[in-house]
Design a protein around this motif. Structure first.
Motif, PDB file in Angstrom:
ATOM      1  N   GLY A 152       6.827   3.956   5.718  1.00 35.21           N
ATOM      2  CA  GLY A 152       6.951   3.061   4.310  1.00 35.21           C
ATOM      3  C   GLY A 152       7.389   1.499   5.296  1.00 35.21           C
ATOM      4  O   GLY A 152       7.956   0.553   5.109  1.00 35.21           O
ATOM      5  N   ASN A 189      -6.260   5.044  -6.037  1.00 33.10           N
ATOM      6  CA  ASN A 189      -4.957   4.812  -6.736  1.00 33.10           C
ATOM      7  C   ASN A 189      -5.705   3.458  -7.496  1.00 33.10           C
ATOM      8  O   ASN A 189      -5.329   3.228  -8.659  1.00 33.10           O
ATOM      9  CB  ASN A 189      -4.189   4.271  -5.441  1.00 33.10           C
ATOM     10  CG  ASN A 189      -4.984   2.944  -5.168  1.00 33.10           C
ATOM     11  OD1 ASN A 189      -6.073   3.262  -4.560  1.00 33.10           O
ATOM     12  ND2 ASN A 189      -3.884   2.374  -4.267  1.00 33.10           N
ATOM     13  N   ALA A 244      -7.431   0.108  -0.130  1.00 31.95           N
ATOM     14  CA  ALA A 244      -6.523   0.458  -0.719  1.00 31.95           C
ATOM     15  C   ALA A 244      -4.661   0.654  -0.781  1.00 31.95           C
ATOM     16  O   ALA A 244      -4.315   0.552  -1.919  1.00 31.95           O
ATOM     17  CB  ALA A 244      -6.754   2.262  -1.482  1.00 31.95           C
ATOM     18  N   ARG A 245      -4.595   0.541   0.329  1.00 35.08           N
ATOM     19  CA  ARG A 245      -3.363   0.340   0.909  1.00 35.08           C
ATOM     20  C   ARG A 245      -2.368  -0.776   0.358  1.00 35.08           C
ATOM     21  O   ARG A 245      -1.540  -0.819   0.784  1.00 35.08           O
ATOM     22  CB  ARG A 245      -2.878   0.870   1.540  1.00 35.08           C
ATOM     23  CG  ARG A 245      -3.118   2.619   2.394  1.00 35.08           C
ATOM     24  CD  ARG A 245      -2.920   3.248   3.726  1.00 35.08           C
ATOM     25  NE  ARG A 245      -1.901   2.367   4.288  1.00 35.08           N
ATOM     26  CZ  ARG A 245      -0.586   3.161   4.694  1.00 35.08           C
ATOM     27  NH1 ARG A 245      -0.754   4.246   3.405  1.00 35.08           N
ATOM     28  NH2 ARG A 245       0.668   2.025   4.869  1.00 35.08           N
ATOM     29  N   ASP A 249       4.782  -1.299   6.329  1.00 35.96           N
ATOM     30  CA  ASP A 249       3.665  -1.454   6.057  1.00 35.96           C
ATOM     31  C   ASP A 249       3.132  -3.146   7.777  1.00 35.96           C
ATOM     32  O   ASP A 249       2.585  -3.266   8.649  1.00 35.96           O
ATOM     33  CB  ASP A 249       3.240  -1.960   5.328  1.00 35.96           C
ATOM     34  CG  ASP A 249       3.498  -0.816   4.100  1.00 35.96           C
ATOM     35  OD1 ASP A 249       2.332  -0.697   3.902  1.00 35.96           O
ATOM     36  OD2 ASP A 249       4.480  -0.420   3.490  1.00 35.96           O
ATOM     37  N   THR A 294      -3.168  -2.423   6.281  1.00 34.43           N
ATOM     38  CA  THR A 294      -2.992  -1.391   6.927  1.00 34.43           C
ATOM     39  C   THR A 294      -3.751   0.275   6.742  1.00 34.43           C
ATOM     40  O   THR A 294      -3.895   1.009   6.600  1.00 34.43           O
ATOM     41  CB  THR A 294      -1.171  -1.539   6.627  1.00 34.43           C
ATOM     42  OG1 THR A 294      -1.032  -0.365   4.871  1.00 34.43           O
ATOM     43  CG2 THR A 294      -0.505  -2.202   6.840  1.00 34.43           C
ATOM     44  N   ARG A 343       4.150   5.146   8.645  1.00 32.04           N
ATOM     45  CA  ARG A 343       4.542   6.412   8.283  1.00 32.04           C
ATOM     46  C   ARG A 343       6.263   6.485   7.327  1.00 32.04           C
ATOM     47  O   ARG A 343       6.029   6.889   6.659  1.00 32.04           O
ATOM     48  CB  ARG A 343       4.169   7.697   9.167  1.00 32.04           C
ATOM     49  CG  ARG A 343       2.703   8.252   9.186  1.00 32.04           C
ATOM     50  CD  ARG A 343       1.459   8.730   8.864  1.00 32.04           C
ATOM     51  NE  ARG A 343       1.910   9.770   7.592  1.00 32.04           N
ATOM     52  CZ  ARG A 343       1.104  10.714   7.503  1.00 32.04           C
ATOM     53  NH1 ARG A 343      -0.163  10.697   8.812  1.00 32.04           N
ATOM     54  NH2 ARG A 343       1.997  11.848   7.312  1.00 32.04           N
ATOM     55  N   LEU A 393      -1.584   5.134   9.055  1.00 31.26           N
ATOM     56  CA  LEU A 393      -1.748   6.482  10.460  1.00 31.26           C
ATOM     57  C   LEU A 393      -0.677   5.978  11.208  1.00 31.26           C
ATOM     58  O   LEU A 393       0.173   6.918  12.222  1.00 31.26           O
ATOM     59  CB  LEU A 393      -2.910   6.640  10.607  1.00 31.26           C
ATOM     60  CG  LEU A 393      -3.941   7.121  10.082  1.00 31.26           C
ATOM     61  CD1 LEU A 393      -5.122   7.044  10.437  1.00 31.26           C
ATOM     62  CD2 LEU A 393      -3.323   8.217   9.165  1.00 31.26           C
ATOM     63  N   SER A 429     -15.445   5.122  -2.052  1.00 36.01           N
ATOM     64  CA  SER A 429     -15.812   5.662  -2.463  1.00 36.01           C
ATOM     65  C   SER A 429     -14.915   6.782  -2.656  1.00 36.01           C
ATOM     66  O   SER A 429     -14.178   7.890  -3.146  1.00 36.01           O
ATOM     67  CB  SER A 429     -16.766   6.839  -1.435  1.00 36.01           C
ATOM     68  OG  SER A 429     -16.379   6.346  -0.004  1.00 36.01           O
ATOM     69  N   ALA A 430     -13.747   6.680  -1.470  1.00 38.13           N
ATOM     70  CA  ALA A 430     -12.387   7.566  -1.168  1.00 38.13           C
ATOM     71  C   ALA A 430     -11.040   6.504  -2.312  1.00 38.13           C
ATOM     72  O   ALA A 430     -10.213   7.621  -1.731  1.00 38.13           O
ATOM     73  CB  ALA A 430     -11.815   7.529   0.160  1.00 38.13           C
ATOM     74  N   PRO A 449     -14.756   3.990   2.692  1.00 39.72           N
ATOM     75  CA  PRO A 449     -14.721   4.378   1.635  1.00 39.72           C
ATOM     76  C   PRO A 449     -12.885   4.055   1.252  1.00 39.72           C
ATOM     77  O   PRO A 449     -12.728   3.789   0.077  1.00 39.72           O
ATOM     78  CB  PRO A 449     -13.864   5.555   2.760  1.00 39.72           C
ATOM     79  CG  PRO A 449     -13.369   4.971   3.747  1.00 39.72           C
ATOM     80  CD  PRO A 449     -14.644   3.847   4.114  1.00 39.72           C
ATOM     81  N   PHE A 450     -12.256   3.307   1.958  1.00 41.30           N
ATOM     82  CA  PHE A 450     -10.879   3.008   1.688  1.00 41.30           C
ATOM     83  C   PHE A 450     -11.205   1.240   0.940  1.00 41.30           C
ATOM     84  O   PHE A 450     -10.379   0.823   0.480  1.00 41.30           O
ATOM     85  CB  PHE A 450      -9.733   2.792   1.935  1.00 41.30           C
ATOM     86  CG  PHE A 450      -8.973   4.116   2.339  1.00 41.30           C
ATOM     87  CD1 PHE A 450      -8.857   4.667   1.238  1.00 41.30           C
ATOM     88  CD2 PHE A 450      -9.247   5.094   2.783  1.00 41.30           C
ATOM     89  CE1 PHE A 450      -8.410   5.380   1.094  1.00 41.30           C
ATOM     90  CE2 PHE A 450      -8.037   5.974   2.679  1.00 41.30           C
ATOM     91  CZ  PHE A 450      -7.456   6.403   1.383  1.00 41.30           C
ATOM     92  N   GLU A 478       0.670  -0.643  13.633  1.00 42.21           N
ATOM     93  CA  GLU A 478      -0.268  -0.808  14.619  1.00 42.21           C
ATOM     94  C   GLU A 478      -1.437  -1.547  14.926  1.00 42.21           C
ATOM     95  O   GLU A 478      -1.791  -2.046  16.021  1.00 42.21           O
ATOM     96  CB  GLU A 478       0.011   0.080  15.433  1.00 42.21           C
ATOM     97  CG  GLU A 478       1.597   0.197  16.192  1.00 42.21           C
ATOM     98  CD  GLU A 478       1.744   1.325  16.472  1.00 42.21           C
ATOM     99  OE1 GLU A 478       0.602   2.023  17.044  1.00 42.21           O
ATOM    100  OE2 GLU A 478       3.233   1.912  16.956  1.00 42.21           O
ATOM    101  N   TYR A 485       4.690  -2.401   1.976  1.00 42.38           N
ATOM    102  CA  TYR A 485       4.630  -2.760  -0.119  1.00 42.38           C
ATOM    103  C   TYR A 485       5.295  -1.420  -0.905  1.00 42.38           C
ATOM    104  O   TYR A 485       5.071  -2.501  -2.267  1.00 42.38           O
ATOM    105  CB  TYR A 485       3.097  -1.044   0.442  1.00 42.38           C
ATOM    106  CG  TYR A 485       2.069  -0.984  -0.966  1.00 42.38           C
ATOM    107  CD1 TYR A 485       1.391  -1.459  -1.425  1.00 42.38           C
ATOM    108  CD2 TYR A 485       2.666   0.037  -1.997  1.00 42.38           C
ATOM    109  CE1 TYR A 485      -0.169  -1.018  -2.700  1.00 42.38           C
ATOM    110  CE2 TYR A 485       2.208   0.481  -3.135  1.00 42.38           C
ATOM    111  CZ  TYR A 485       0.855   0.011  -3.159  1.00 42.38           C
ATOM    112  OH  TYR A 485       0.265   0.102  -4.333  1.00 42.38           O
TER     113      TYR A 485
END
Lengths: 345, 345, 345, 345
Positions: free
Chosen positions: A103, A79, A130-131, A105, A93, A101, A96, A75-76, A26-27, A109, A294
């Motif tokens: 920043g 951006n 997407a990220r 990147d 990345t 979280r 999560l 699909s998700a 999805p991403f 992990e 990022y």
């Protein structure tokens, strides 16, 4: 599609036809490549130096400095849209883990690194996430900025970390005015009011350094430490940004520091070796630097769109990848070599 | 007055009568010594290891960890009065250079270091400056806190620098639970919510570490790196505070770090030796640490007055300095040895 | 010597002969004035607005923005020699309180403020302290930089605090491009990569703003909030630096902020008035700003010597102080008015 | 499933049967509720105070402080498994905007807020996202920590921001020792070495404050400002953390600050009103505070698992929601009211 794949270590990569990557998650984001930077790391990969670290299965597509146009999205993805011009952060990345979280990147992990441990961008299409895509200003063409995706990002990241130590009257020494160094110099100029002293063996590189904004240049002819000390009134520099990391640069860097100064290590090859008493009696720091975040990449693209950071590039058609490799290996590339798939524009 | 002077390197210092120091400058402060810490550095001085660095002329009075009562002040001193109980910051600083103006007393460009490069506090009276005296809370006696003036201050300074990296869920490894280490542990507990894992060869030191607030202890029996990694879920620690700095500690420290972790070097003797690729690929930092600032010392005295930091001490009369030296040299001192001039109380 | 003294509030100050100041303390420094800035605060002092706050006894010498040459020093002064060219930090500070020890000179618990609460620099000579003099680069003349001592220092201090929030792609709005504002703009340009949007009622001031480096200018004609929001894509600015502080500027500033933005208050006259729910729901900050530190002044002098910060000035002989006051009061001064004692050069 | 829905503003919410939420997107997470905190904000929602801001369509399910067990996950969720015990960050965030990429979840440009602008957790099941769930330590039960999800998180976030200003010897005043305040006190104790002075009108609240770690307590009987000034030696406090934000607290807070102090606003209702000259002449800051980040919530759960932060709660069956509301409205709840669906354990 056409792609450049490595089949055997220590052999030339081959330009061949392979299946285009497809959206499966999805991403996922598929990018039609407009330009992909060729990097000394690619030579090291071919030589097998990264075989164990990356654990990649051959054959695979090289290329970790990529920019182009979005051609399909999962699909998700919210951006970017199909058709957007983007530069691609080198890591995919998870978003999560604690590092993501925060920043950071590059400390994800669960990250993947296309071009290093999976199929990269020496091809007509690249699959990323997407990220990892930063939309480009209309003024920027993929082939012009692709090499900022990794080399430039690393230089910017170090410059940004150093910037918090640099106020009017401080001095930053940049060792090495090559591919990363000349982005580092421009980034330091954009981010800080420090005086920049650039050290390199090559007079040509020092000329480029001056064009990039160096206030002073020093030829690394064996007297470079003394020259830096002299130009800093005997104190040394608050910051040394070391893009070389071997061949004496690491030792020089420490000697060029003032009390409480910081040595930013970006180049590698050598070994940092400082007696603990020297570290504590002057209270210096040795600071490791990896590729940027990022947000760093987005900021660097802002500087590029403003004309504050520009890259010197030499383009090759994708099919001429081995010419580009030869040129890089023999020091014949002016700036960064960029591979461009046929028909990309 | 009675004072302990070194006449020859590699000879025992002598207890002898010398003239009392006198106020000669407007900012001078004379302190009647209530207690002076004996430190391993004093042994190194006697052995001549600091001869070149300090450039001190023999004979001179040893002692760089001092506390007592103000007995005389220069004409321009406004911050203390005769009779005030004070601890003495180890440096006499100019207050005018950039470092002093930023609060970084230990980087003063014009500083003196009584007990190292001029007459120190193994004596009935010490001459220092207005910028070096911190008034003590009524609950604190000079002999109880004297050793916080240098050893404790160094440990606190490192703990405070590390604190900005430590949030709930992070881990700080402390290597070495001796004189500095046990202050470091108490300081980290007071300043941070991190889990503290303390590593030492001595089970007795680890017991002290637990009393000081260590959450976990690890015997340094050769498996310490593996144990730290295991106790941090394989990640390593965000911070390693290394009070040993030799004999494998420096190597261990780097191996115990997580990605983007920081190695605080306080102990010395060995050499930091890390390949640049290891520094950059994990983006770690090596952070030098010197003695703390004046404000650090004031903060440490607050913690001491609150009972959050306490020192284990063993007192000797000043005239028994050579017994104290022998005990320290042979590992017979419990906590820190403190020299007390006759009649001081 | 000739000096400008205020004898009665709401009366014109008088040019008269008084005794020269003399060295009485070990840290005293006497400066022969080369230029002293006339400031709106001087008008307020004359009107009596500061009578209660300063508690100064009349008559006294006005002038709190001073630069010149050292003419005498106390016995303990080590940082300047007679003949040195210097700019004078507006406060005389103790160097001993916590604020001084942290470098926050403007929060000294024992400070004096010549020109406000004691004799200032509208005179041939000024008495200050060793901690207040910054040596000038040979390229800088006292009369050219004097007004940077207070007005410029305040603007620089705010810009430096704001700089830590400003990265490429952020926007800083500057409200007010007058005496302080135009230094603020130059400082922000030197210290940050942010886009600067300058708001002022006067088109002439906005022209100066552009010369100083503003990226965009907005006439404050009642639509300024909407214009700033439009130019920031509806988000608002990360930073608003407010040099006006009255007449609607404070309200505008808050409306121009993006989420988590910061309003730096420098100008005064009005009242900050924001409902708590608006503060918390957008998590904004209101940041007070006072005159800068000694180190700030040294940094600003570096920028001045580099030509990165320049002042527009209009000079008057000291004896023409009341002409200068009239010109300032009637808006006839281009840039800052500077008083120069006869014979100073 | 059973759920508590609001059908009309100013009417009691109804317990009724509605369809369970289902996974529809790849990142969806369905949580079986183990406990949901009832908050004063719920009363304000019922009264219609949030109608315009949230734009929510009635009827909808209340409840924004949720914890429970994962019962279903979307195809792309990798960080939790069905059966995991979790607490739920109040926002569902995009992970792609600049704020999310910096870790500032609460400033997400595309966030949703279940319980405020969409269906919340006063129900047997809640739909949230993978980016919103924090796995709980085995020692923590959902009903015990649910109220930390929003109220506790807000208090922790403010405490963490304040912590960087608090070193040994500093004072933090906490105004309001209620639901948020008592978490704030525990968080400040865990994160900082500051002395905590807690101000509240209620002696019972001050008793709780002492149990939570307050060093001193002050009854807000009209003399609270004077008392705080007296207990801080006339200086005022470096930090005031204001959990009340109305009824004079905002005015008190500013008067309780020392020079360069910071007023952290968390409670709301009133208006911050300070003249610009008072803001600049003391260089104080007013700092807005919103709910915390995802990482803040993870850190707070660490403190909870360590026993450093504990909540006082009073449980009600979900069907008794209106009793709980009445108790809250009439001040009969000890600690926080928690709604528990039948059969949850």
């Amino acid at each position: 599609m056409k792609a450049v794949r490595l089949h055997q270590y220590d052999e030339r990569p081959r330009v061949e036809d392979i299946a285009e990557p497809e959206v499966t998650g999805p991403f996922d984001v598929i990018v039609r490549i407009g330009g992909a930077g060729l990097c000394r790391t690619d030579l090291h990969i071919i030589e097998g130096q990264w075989a164990e670290k990356s654990g990649v299965e051959l054959p695979y597509v090289l290329g970790h400095e990529n920019a182009g146009w979005v051609s399909a999205v999962g699909s998700a993805v919210t951006n970017v849209d199909v058709g957007d011009t983007v530069i691609v952060h080198p890591l995919i990345t998870c978003g999560l883990c604690r590092a993501c979280r925060d920043g950071n990147d590059m400390h994800c992990e669960n990250g993947a690194f296309p071009g290093i441990d999976s199929d990269g961008g020496f091809a007509e299409y690249l699959k990323t996430g997407a990220r990892s895509v930063v939309k480009l200003d209309a003024s920027l063409a993929p082939a012009d900025v692709a090499a900022l995706a990794d080399a430039g990002l690393t230089a910017y990241h170090a410059a940004k970390k150093a910037a918090s130590l640099l106020y009017p009257g401080t001095r930053a020494v940049v060792i090495g005015a090559g591919g990363l160094g000349h982005i580092g110099i421009q980034s330091l100029r954009a981010l800080t009011p420090a005086q920049l002293i650039v050290v390199d063996r090559s007079e040509q590189a020092l000329k480029l350094a001056e064009e990039c904004g160096a206030h002073q240049t020093v030829v690394a002819d064996g007297t470079q430490v003394d020259q830096v000390l002299e130009r800093t009134g005997g104190h040394g520099a608050e910051v040394v940004v070391d893009f070389v990391g071997e061949g004496g640069a690491l030792e020089d860097a420490v000697k060029m520091l003032c009390r409480a100064g910081s040595h930013f290590v970006i180049g590698y090859g050598g070994t940092v070796q400082v007696s603990a008493i020297d570290i504590i009696s002057t209270e210096i720091n040795v600071v490791g630097n990896l590729v940027g975040t990022y947000n760093d990449l987005a900021e660097l693209m802002t500087l590029a769109a403003e004309g504050q950071v520009t890259l010197h590039t030499q383009t090759y058609p994708l099919r001429a990848v081995n010419d580009a490799i030869d040129d890089l290996d023999h020091g014949r590339v002016q700036g960064r070599g960029i591979l461009i798939p046929e028909g990309a524009a």
